[in-house]
Design a protein around this motif. Structure first.
Motif, PDB file in Angstrom:
ATOM      1  N   LEU A  31      13.822  27.426  -0.708  1.00 11.18           N
ATOM      2  CA  LEU A  31      13.121  27.893  -1.901  1.00 11.18           C
ATOM      3  C   LEU A  31      13.029  29.421  -1.915  1.00 11.18           C
ATOM      4  O   LEU A  31      13.249  30.054  -2.946  1.00 11.18           O
ATOM      5  CB  LEU A  31      11.727  27.279  -1.985  1.00 11.18           C
ATOM      6  CG  LEU A  31      10.907  27.661  -3.209  1.00 11.18           C
ATOM      7  CD1 LEU A  31      11.620  27.227  -4.476  1.00 11.18           C
ATOM      8  CD2 LEU A  31       9.523  27.044  -3.141  1.00 11.18           C
ATOM      9  N   ALA A  32      12.746  30.020  -0.769  1.00 17.46           N
ATOM     10  CA  ALA A  32      12.686  31.482  -0.690  1.00 17.46           C
ATOM     11  C   ALA A  32      14.043  32.100  -1.025  1.00 17.46           C
ATOM     12  O   ALA A  32      14.118  33.096  -1.754  1.00 17.46           O
ATOM     13  CB  ALA A  32      12.237  31.914   0.703  1.00 17.46           C
ATOM     14  N   GLY A  33      15.126  31.508  -0.531  1.00 19.06           N
ATOM     15  CA  GLY A  33      16.467  32.007  -0.836  1.00 19.06           C
ATOM     16  C   GLY A  33      16.787  31.913  -2.317  1.00 19.06           C
ATOM     17  O   GLY A  33      17.347  32.838  -2.917  1.00 19.06           O
ATOM     18  N   VAL A  34      16.422  30.797  -2.941  1.00 20.24           N
ATOM     19  CA  VAL A  34      16.673  30.618  -4.377  1.00 20.24           C
ATOM     20  C   VAL A  34      15.895  31.636  -5.189  1.00 20.24           C
ATOM     21  O   VAL A  34      16.408  32.219  -6.148  1.00 20.24           O
ATOM     22  CB  VAL A  34      16.324  29.172  -4.799  1.00 20.24           C
ATOM     23  CG1 VAL A  34      16.302  29.029  -6.300  1.00 20.24           C
ATOM     24  CG2 VAL A  34      17.314  28.192  -4.190  1.00 20.24           C
ATOM     25  N   ILE A  35      14.645  31.883  -4.806  1.00 16.42           N
ATOM     26  CA  ILE A  35      13.823  32.853  -5.539  1.00 16.42           C
ATOM     27  C   ILE A  35      14.421  34.251  -5.445  1.00 16.42           C
ATOM     28  O   ILE A  35      14.497  34.977  -6.443  1.00 16.42           O
ATOM     29  CB  ILE A  35      12.367  32.831  -5.015  1.00 16.42           C
ATOM     30  CG1 ILE A  35      11.700  31.521  -5.422  1.00 16.42           C
ATOM     31  CG2 ILE A  35      11.577  34.023  -5.527  1.00 16.42           C
ATOM     32  CD1 ILE A  35      10.341  31.291  -4.789  1.00 16.42           C
ATOM     33  N   VAL A  36      14.867  34.649  -4.267  1.00 12.24           N
ATOM     34  CA  VAL A  36      15.458  35.977  -4.096  1.00 12.24           C
ATOM     35  C   VAL A  36      16.730  36.107  -4.925  1.00 12.24           C
ATOM     36  O   VAL A  36      16.939  37.117  -5.607  1.00 12.24           O
ATOM     37  CB  VAL A  36      15.740  36.253  -2.599  1.00 12.24           C
ATOM     38  CG1 VAL A  36      16.609  37.481  -2.429  1.00 12.24           C
ATOM     39  CG2 VAL A  36      14.448  36.419  -1.845  1.00 12.24           C
ATOM     40  N   LEU A  37      17.593  35.095  -4.894  1.00 13.95           N
ATOM     41  CA  LEU A  37      18.830  35.157  -5.685  1.00 13.95           C
ATOM     42  C   LEU A  37      18.544  35.191  -7.182  1.00 13.95           C
ATOM     43  O   LEU A  37      19.175  35.939  -7.921  1.00 13.95           O
ATOM     44  CB  LEU A  37      19.729  33.967  -5.349  1.00 13.95           C
ATOM     45  CG  LEU A  37      20.420  34.030  -3.994  1.00 13.95           C
ATOM     46  CD1 LEU A  37      21.170  32.730  -3.724  1.00 13.95           C
ATOM     47  CD2 LEU A  37      21.364  35.202  -3.929  1.00 13.95           C
TER      48      LEU A  37
ATOM     49  N   ILE B 287      18.398  38.218 -12.331  1.00 12.81           N
ATOM     50  CA  ILE B 287      17.659  38.642 -13.523  1.00 12.81           C
ATOM     51  C   ILE B 287      17.621  40.165 -13.614  1.00 12.81           C
ATOM     52  O   ILE B 287      17.864  40.744 -14.672  1.00 12.81           O
ATOM     53  CB  ILE B 287      16.238  38.055 -13.513  1.00 12.81           C
ATOM     54  CG1 ILE B 287      16.300  36.550 -13.755  1.00 12.81           C
ATOM     55  CG2 ILE B 287      15.350  38.731 -14.543  1.00 12.81           C
ATOM     56  CD1 ILE B 287      15.003  35.825 -13.515  1.00 12.81           C
ATOM     57  N   LEU B 288      17.317  40.824 -12.510  1.00 14.52           N
ATOM     58  CA  LEU B 288      17.267  42.292 -12.522  1.00 14.52           C
ATOM     59  C   LEU B 288      18.625  42.891 -12.832  1.00 14.52           C
ATOM     60  O   LEU B 288      18.723  43.872 -13.556  1.00 14.52           O
ATOM     61  CB  LEU B 288      16.747  42.819 -11.188  1.00 14.52           C
ATOM     62  CG  LEU B 288      15.276  42.548 -10.908  1.00 14.52           C
ATOM     63  CD1 LEU B 288      14.918  42.994  -9.503  1.00 14.52           C
ATOM     64  CD2 LEU B 288      14.391  43.220 -11.935  1.00 14.52           C
TER      65      LEU B 288
END
Length: 153
Positions: free
Chosen positions: A32-38, A43-44
Protein backbone atom coordinates in the motif's frame (compact mmCIF):
# COMPACT_ATOMS: atom_id res chain seq x y z
CA UNK A 1 49.23 -46.94 27.57
CA UNK A 2 46.10 -44.88 27.38
CA UNK A 3 45.16 -42.63 24.50
CA UNK A 4 43.18 -39.52 25.15
CA UNK A 5 41.44 -37.49 22.49
CA UNK A 6 41.10 -33.78 23.03
CA UNK A 7 37.64 -32.58 22.10
CA UNK A 8 36.98 -28.92 21.33
CA UNK A 9 35.08 -27.07 24.00
CA UNK A 10 31.47 -26.26 23.23
CA UNK A 11 30.91 -22.64 22.31
CA UNK A 12 27.57 -20.96 22.54
CA UNK A 13 25.87 -20.34 19.18
CA UNK A 14 26.33 -16.89 17.79
CA UNK A 15 23.27 -14.90 18.60
CA UNK A 16 22.04 -12.72 15.78
CA UNK A 17 18.85 -10.77 16.03
CA UNK A 18 16.09 -12.34 14.01
CA UNK A 19 14.43 -10.06 11.48
CA UNK A 20 10.78 -9.35 12.16
CA UNK A 21 8.46 -11.88 10.66
CA UNK A 22 6.87 -10.82 7.39
CA UNK A 23 3.21 -11.21 8.16
CA UNK A 24 0.43 -10.78 5.62
CA UNK A 25 -0.59 -7.53 7.34
CA UNK A 26 2.97 -6.14 7.15
CA UNK A 27 3.22 -7.16 3.47
CA UNK A 28 -0.10 -5.41 2.74
CA UNK A 29 1.19 -2.25 4.44
CA UNK A 30 4.38 -2.29 2.38
CA UNK A 31 2.48 -2.74 -0.89
CA UNK A 32 0.00 0.00 0.00
CA UNK A 33 2.85 2.41 0.80
CA UNK A 34 4.45 1.66 -2.58
CA UNK A 35 1.18 2.26 -4.44
CA UNK A 36 0.63 5.57 -2.64
CA UNK A 37 4.13 6.81 -3.50
CA UNK A 38 3.76 5.84 -7.17
CA UNK A 39 0.30 7.41 -7.44
CA UNK A 40 1.49 10.66 -5.85
CA UNK A 41 4.49 10.80 -8.20
CA UNK A 42 2.28 10.24 -11.24
CA UNK A 43 -0.17 12.95 -10.17
CA UNK A 44 2.58 15.50 -9.51
CA UNK A 45 4.24 14.69 -12.84
CA UNK A 46 0.95 15.03 -14.73
CA UNK A 47 0.25 18.40 -13.12
CA UNK A 48 3.61 19.83 -14.08
CA UNK A 49 3.41 21.37 -17.51
CA UNK A 50 6.47 22.29 -19.51
CA UNK A 51 6.75 25.86 -18.18
CA UNK A 52 10.23 26.19 -19.67
CA UNK A 53 12.52 24.00 -21.70
CA UNK A 54 14.07 21.15 -19.76
CA UNK A 55 17.43 21.56 -21.46
CA UNK A 56 19.46 24.73 -21.31
CA UNK A 57 20.68 24.42 -24.91
CA UNK A 58 17.24 25.23 -26.38
CA UNK A 59 17.22 28.73 -27.88
CA UNK A 60 15.60 31.33 -25.65
CA UNK A 61 13.68 32.70 -28.63
CA UNK A 62 11.51 29.54 -28.64
CA UNK A 63 8.77 29.36 -26.02
CA UNK A 64 7.07 26.05 -25.26
CA UNK A 65 3.30 25.90 -25.80
CA UNK A 66 1.18 26.58 -22.69
CA UNK A 67 -0.13 23.00 -22.45
CA UNK A 68 3.10 21.18 -23.34
CA UNK A 69 3.63 17.93 -21.42
CA UNK A 70 7.14 16.47 -21.38
CA UNK A 71 7.26 12.86 -22.61
CA UNK A 72 10.98 12.05 -22.92
CA UNK A 73 14.20 13.85 -22.06
CA UNK A 74 17.53 12.20 -22.89
CA UNK A 75 21.18 13.04 -23.34
CA UNK A 76 23.37 10.68 -25.35
CA UNK A 77 27.03 11.29 -24.69
CA UNK A 78 28.18 14.84 -24.30
CA UNK A 79 26.76 16.31 -27.50
CA UNK A 80 23.49 14.61 -28.51
CA UNK A 81 20.23 15.78 -26.94
CA UNK A 82 16.72 14.38 -27.49
CA UNK A 83 13.37 15.19 -25.97
CA UNK A 84 9.70 15.09 -26.89
CA UNK A 85 6.52 16.66 -25.62
CA UNK A 86 2.85 16.65 -26.54
CA UNK A 87 0.65 19.67 -27.12
CA UNK A 88 -2.79 20.54 -28.45
CA UNK A 89 -1.51 23.80 -29.96
CA UNK A 90 -1.96 24.38 -33.70
CA UNK A 91 1.35 22.96 -34.95
CA UNK A 92 1.50 24.78 -38.29
CA UNK A 93 1.04 28.16 -36.57
CA UNK A 94 3.51 27.20 -33.83
CA UNK A 95 6.16 26.13 -36.35
CA UNK A 96 5.69 29.33 -38.39
CA UNK A 97 6.22 31.42 -35.23
CA UNK A 98 9.21 29.34 -34.15
CA UNK A 99 10.87 29.54 -37.56
CA UNK A 100 10.48 33.34 -37.62
CA UNK A 101 11.79 33.62 -34.04
CA UNK A 102 14.84 31.48 -34.87
CA UNK A 103 15.60 33.53 -37.98
CA UNK A 104 15.20 36.80 -36.05
CA UNK A 105 17.37 35.38 -33.24
CA UNK A 106 20.31 34.81 -35.59
CA UNK A 107 19.89 31.07 -36.20
CA UNK A 108 20.30 29.56 -39.65
CA UNK A 109 17.26 27.67 -40.93
CA UNK A 110 18.24 24.65 -43.04
CA UNK A 111 15.16 23.64 -44.99
CA UNK A 112 15.72 20.58 -47.15
CA UNK A 113 13.40 19.06 -49.75
CA UNK A 114 12.28 16.39 -47.25
CA UNK A 115 11.50 19.03 -44.66
CA UNK A 116 8.94 20.67 -46.94
CA UNK A 117 6.85 17.50 -46.92
CA UNK A 118 6.68 17.00 -43.16
CA UNK A 119 6.11 19.51 -40.40
CA UNK A 120 9.65 20.20 -39.23
CA UNK A 121 12.25 22.88 -38.64
CA UNK A 122 15.97 22.24 -39.01
CA UNK A 123 18.32 24.87 -37.66
CA UNK A 124 21.83 25.61 -36.41
CA UNK A 125 23.43 28.44 -34.52
CA UNK A 126 25.10 29.43 -31.28
CA UNK A 127 26.30 26.22 -29.59
CA UNK A 128 24.22 24.00 -31.87
CA UNK A 129 25.78 22.16 -34.80
CA UNK A 130 22.37 21.08 -36.03
CA UNK A 131 18.93 20.57 -34.51
CA UNK A 132 15.61 19.37 -35.83
CA UNK A 133 12.09 19.82 -34.50
CA UNK A 134 9.55 17.39 -35.99
CA UNK A 135 5.80 17.22 -35.38
CA UNK A 136 4.17 13.81 -35.46
CA UNK A 137 0.59 12.95 -36.29
CA UNK A 138 -2.19 14.57 -34.26
CA UNK A 139 -4.27 11.99 -32.36
CA UNK A 140 -8.06 11.89 -31.79
CA UNK A 141 -7.68 14.03 -28.65
CA UNK A 142 -6.08 16.81 -30.70
CA UNK A 143 -2.60 16.35 -29.20
CA UNK A 144 0.55 16.24 -31.31
CA UNK A 145 3.87 14.77 -30.23
CA UNK A 146 6.76 17.07 -31.09
CA UNK A 147 10.25 15.59 -31.09
CA UNK A 148 13.42 17.67 -30.77
CA UNK A 149 16.91 16.34 -31.39
CA UNK A 150 20.17 18.21 -31.58
CA UNK A 151 23.91 17.81 -31.90
CA UNK A 152 25.71 20.38 -29.80
CA UNK A 153 29.15 21.85 -30.52
Amino acid sequence: MTNANILPARTPALSMPRPPRLTPARLREMLLAGVIVLAASAILHAQDGLAEWTQDWMPDVLAPPQDAELLTDRAVGSTIRLFSFSTSAEVDTLFTEWEAALRDGGFQIDQGADDLLDRSIEFSGTGITNAKIVAGVTDQDGRTVIEVDATLE
